[in-house]
Motif scaffolding. Structure first.
Motif, short mmCIF file in Angstrom:
data_model
loop_
_atom_site.label_atom_id
_atom_site.label_comp_id
_atom_site.label_asym_id
_atom_site.label_seq_id
_atom_site.Cartn_x
_atom_site.Cartn_y
_atom_site.Cartn_z
N PRO A 171 29.83 39.52 61.43
CA PRO A 171 29.90 40.33 60.21
C PRO A 171 31.30 40.91 60.04
N THR A 172 31.94 40.61 58.94
CA THR A 172 33.36 40.94 58.78
C THR A 172 33.62 41.52 57.40
N HIS A 173 34.29 42.65 57.39
CA HIS A 173 34.69 43.33 56.16
C HIS A 173 36.21 43.23 56.09
N LEU A 191 31.29 38.10 68.93
CA LEU A 191 32.13 39.29 68.90
C LEU A 191 31.47 40.39 68.08
N PRO A 192 31.86 41.64 68.28
CA PRO A 192 31.26 42.72 67.48
C PRO A 192 31.71 42.62 66.03
N PRO A 193 30.96 43.23 65.13
CA PRO A 193 31.38 43.27 63.73
C PRO A 193 32.82 43.74 63.59
N ALA A 194 33.48 43.25 62.53
CA ALA A 194 34.91 43.51 62.38
C ALA A 194 35.22 44.11 61.02
N ASP A 197 43.45 34.72 57.94
CA ASP A 197 42.99 33.54 58.68
C ASP A 197 42.00 33.95 59.78
N TYR A 198 42.31 35.04 60.48
CA TYR A 198 41.41 35.51 61.53
C TYR A 198 40.08 35.96 60.94
N ALA A 199 40.15 36.62 59.79
CA ALA A 199 38.92 37.05 59.12
C ALA A 199 38.06 35.86 58.75
N SER A 211 29.96 46.94 76.02
CA SER A 211 29.70 46.47 74.66
C SER A 211 30.46 47.34 73.67
N LEU A 212 30.75 46.75 72.51
CA LEU A 212 31.39 47.45 71.40
C LEU A 212 30.55 47.24 70.15
N VAL A 213 30.50 48.25 69.28
CA VAL A 213 29.74 48.10 68.04
C VAL A 213 30.62 47.71 66.87
N LEU A 214 31.95 47.82 67.02
CA LEU A 214 32.86 47.52 65.93
C LEU A 214 34.26 47.32 66.47
#
Length: 320
Positions: free
Chosen positions: A276-278, A246-249, A265-267, A179-182
């Protein structure tokens, strides 16, 4: 002032003079690789910052990694970051970006593992992503020996490394072993399709050119595969049809970069998938602008540190 630099942040003009003025290509590849190595070899010696650097090979593989860790830390496990360097898939080493990696260690108290993946065109896909997965699996499985909390591991990639970081997030989700957190993606190369870098008269005129981008993808995939129907999302993450789970980005982009449109576009697609995406776009900045120490570059790096701090859950902060 030329038409090329008229839109550049004035703080970045001295750095722009050090940026590549011609595309990458097969005929100049060895010189280009040497130039990439030279950027970091000519940097100031590492400061006495309490960071311990070690080179090692992942057991049972040929994958080389560089680890950076705090010399002094308590008994509690710390978060970790797998770092994936840039270089258009064809250049760079695990020491790319070492000054910023050391800041991650000193300011966040995290362990950084930078993976020296195999380069194209000598090694084509999937060599690079499998090397990254091997390094991540080792970081996770040997977390106890490394003093790392396996539940707080993030991945960050820059440019071509951003493609590999995004692909790694997809692969981790789909294999279901880790797993990944970010996922922190810094002006990432995400899409091999030529239409993704159509000229717009503004972007792609400094440092990272359409020809460089095309050469990188052709080196990774093979010239006949680029833009075709069979390219895997584990090579070009923009090809993924499902981004859910997917993990938050964090996505950091540059307003004058050839890749900014595919980054946005990916965001948007991540957001639509509930991830969750920043997103941050630095106006009047070009590909690689954070290599320097201009105020705008330093502000961008501070924002990346904030995103990593939040994603890794340091000081009680939450994911972005």
């Amino acid at each position: 002032m030329s038409g090329t630099d008229s839109g550049v942040d004035p703080e970045l003009r001295p750095l722009m003079a050090r940026m590549p003025t011609r595309p990458l290509g097969a005929a100049t590849l060895e010189a280009d690789r040497a130039a990439m190595r030279g950027v970091w070899a000519s940097a100031a010696p590492p400061p006495d910052d309490g960071v311990v650097r070690e080179e090692r090979t992942v057991p049972g593989s040929d994958v080389r990694v560089v680890t950076l860790a705090p010399a002094e830390r308590g008994s509690r496990p710390v978060p970790a970051l797998l770092f994936v360097h840039g270089g258009g898939f064809v250049g760079g080493t695990a020491d790319n970006g070492a000054p910023f990696q050391r800041r991650i260690v000193t300011e966040l108290g995290a362990v950084v593992v930078s993976v020296d993946y195999r380069l194209a065109p000598e090694h084509r896909y999937p060599a690079q992503i499998e090397d990254c997965y091997t390094a991540l699996q080792w970081l996770h499985d040997d977390a106890g020996d490394l003093g790392v909390d396996p539940s707080r591991i993030a991945v960050e990639g820059v440019s071509a490394g951003g493609a590999l970081a995004a692909s790694l997030a997809l692969l981790v989700r789909d294999r279901g072993e880790l797993s990944l957190v970010l996922q922190s993606l810094v002006y990432p190369m995400l899409d091999d399709r030529p239409a993704a870098t159509e000229p717009d008269g503004v972007t792609g005129r400094i440092a990272w050119f359409r020809e460089s981008n095309a050469f990188g993808w052709a080196s990774l995939l093979g010239p006949d595969a680029v833009g075709g129907p069979d390219v895997s999302p584990y090579a070009a993450p923009a090809r993924a049809t499902d981004l859910a789970g997917l993990p938050p980005a964090y996505i950091g982009a540059a307003g004058l970069d050839l890749l900014v449109h595919q980054n946005l576009d990916y965001a948007k697609r991540l957001i639509a998938a509930g991830v969750p995406t920043h997103v941050e776009v630095c106006p009047r900045a070009f590909h690689g602008f954070d290599v320097g120490s201009a105020p705008v570059s330093e502000a961008f790096k501070r924002n990346r540190l904030v995103a990593l701090r939040r994603g890794l859950g340091i000081d009680g902060q939450e994911h972005p």
